[in-house]
Design an enzyme around this catalytic site. Structure first.
Site, PDB file in Angstrom:
ATOM      1  N   ASP A   1       8.539 -32.405  -3.411  1.00  0.00           N
ATOM      2  CA  ASP A   1       7.604 -31.367  -2.983  1.00  0.00           C
ATOM      3  C   ASP A   1       8.375 -30.173  -2.421  1.00  0.00           C
ATOM      4  O   ASP A   1       7.788 -29.141  -2.086  1.00  0.00           O
ATOM      5  CB  ASP A   1       6.569 -31.911  -1.991  1.00  0.00           C
ATOM      6  CG  ASP A   1       7.194 -32.457  -0.727  1.00  0.00           C
ATOM      7  OD1 ASP A   1       8.425 -32.608  -0.677  1.00  0.00           O
ATOM      8  OD2 ASP A   1       6.439 -32.737   0.225  1.00  0.00           O
TER       9      ASP A   1
ATOM     10  N   GLU B   1      16.813 -38.487   5.811  1.00  0.00           N
ATOM     11  CA  GLU B   1      17.096 -37.043   5.864  1.00  0.00           C
ATOM     12  C   GLU B   1      17.455 -36.617   7.288  1.00  0.00           C
ATOM     13  O   GLU B   1      16.705 -36.893   8.238  1.00  0.00           O
ATOM     14  CB  GLU B   1      15.886 -36.254   5.356  1.00  0.00           C
ATOM     15  CG  GLU B   1      16.127 -34.744   5.377  1.00  0.00           C
ATOM     16  CD  GLU B   1      15.127 -33.941   4.551  1.00  0.00           C
ATOM     17  OE1 GLU B   1      14.263 -34.540   3.879  1.00  0.00           O
ATOM     18  OE2 GLU B   1      15.221 -32.693   4.592  1.00  0.00           O
TER      19      GLU B   1
HETATM   20  O1  KIV Z   1      11.291 -32.887  -1.685  1.00  0.00           O
HETATM   21  C1  KIV Z   1      12.506 -33.113  -1.639  1.00  0.00           C
HETATM   22  O2  KIV Z   1      13.338 -32.421  -2.237  1.00  0.00           O
HETATM   23  C2  KIV Z   1      12.952 -34.233  -0.837  1.00  0.00           C
HETATM   24  C3  KIV Z   1      14.427 -34.345  -0.618  1.00  0.00           C
HETATM   25  C4  KIV Z   1      14.799 -33.442   0.493  1.00  0.00           C
HETATM   26  C5  KIV Z   1      14.846 -35.726  -0.379  1.00  0.00           C
HETATM   27  O3  KIV Z   1      12.180 -34.999  -0.366  1.00  0.00           O
END
Ligand code: KIV
Length: 285
Positions: A64, A202
């Site tokens: 997302d 994260e």
């Molecule tokens: O949406 C995304 O790109 C993510 C990554 C930061 C793991 O969830």
């Protein structure tokens, strides 16, 4: 022509690039058991999905993060399930080897197991992806259980969870201090017990991520979570030097933005002088 790279180590438990085999859930567990690190990048369209797949990236995440990286939103919150489907379809059609994971966007799963199940089923039915990912720990364990019971692999996401940035006080490292680290470990275990195939960590202090990685039997995939995770993920624009800014935890492995700008300038210059199109780019009668 596709370019192959020295992708996987000798004796890899993962399918080789070009073998016609896909990375699947059992490969993730096998990679962790064998101490083989997993590679994951975001992809939001067909050309990048094809390139990253050919490069041997094991998992492609239709994140997302399309919201702030592609759709010019400030963050991921405005992204809808409807908006996730076309990019997910393009990535799933283009990846021959990589496992394609699709984010459930903000507002599509937090309401309860039924809502999450419906969103996950839409993703699987309408895109051809192989797994879904969503944010949260124990609070979404029921959603994880219902979706995995339906045969859909789930990837968890702990630490800094961008959809909760307003309650977390912005983009901040999570899991600092003994209590927070303990809560993070408990959330990771709750997700594993509910059936996740992997957990993204994260912006977590490296020692905390190392502890979670040690506790779990499913792989951890870090982004700003240090070197001990079982794999790493980056937003591709950060990895490739596409934008003017990238977070401290990212490393630029190329200067794609500068190369693209240069190509556009060279094209414009030749159009203006009349050098393009030349006879070889023109049709004769
Ligand atoms: O949406 C995304 O790109 C993510 C990554 C930061 C793991 O969830």
């Amino acid at each position: 022509m596709s370019q192959q790279t020295p992708d996987a180590p000798a004796g890899s438990v993962l399918p080789p690039v070009g073998s016609g085999k896909r990375v699947r859930v059992h490969h993730l567990a096998a990679a962790k058991a064998a101490g083989e690190r997993l590679t994951m990048l975001t992809a939001y369209d067909a050309p990048t999905a094809r390139l990253f797949d050919e490069a041997g990236i094991d998992l492609l995440l239709v994140g997302d993060s399309i919201g702030d990286n592609m759709l010019a939103h400030e963050n991921t919150l405005p992204v809808t399930l409807e908006e996730m489907l076309p990019p997910a379809r393009a990535v799933a059609r283009s990846a021959k080897r990589a496992m394609v994971v699709v984010d459930l966007p903000f507002g599509s799963y937090e309401g309860g197991a039924q809502q999450a199940y419906s969103a996950a089923v839409r993703v699987m039915k309408e895109t051809g992806a192989h797994a879904v990912k969503f944010e949260g720990g124990a609070r979404v364990a029921e959603q994880v259980r219902v979706i995995t019971d339906a045969g859909i692999p789930v990837v968890g996401h702990l630490g800094f969870t961008p959809q909760s940035e307003n309650i977390l006080g912005g983009k901040r490292v999570q899991g600092r201090g003994d209590d927070a680290a303990e809560r993070l470990c408990e959330d990771a275990v709750a997700l594993q017990e509910a059936g996740v195939a992997a957990v993204v960590l994260e912006m977590v202090p490296a020692p905390v991520a190392a502890r979670v990685t040690e506790i779990l039997t499913v792989p951890t995939i870090g982004i700003g979570a240090g070197p001990s995770c079982d794999g790493q993920v980056l937003v591709w624009l950060d990895m490739a030097g596409m934008g003017d800014w990238s977070p401290r935890f990212a490393k630029q492995f190329g200067q794609v933005g500068a190369a693209l700008r240069q190509a556009a300038q060279a094209y414009a210059a030749e159009v203006r002088t009349g050098a393009f199109p030349a006879p070889e780019q023109s049709y004769q009668q």
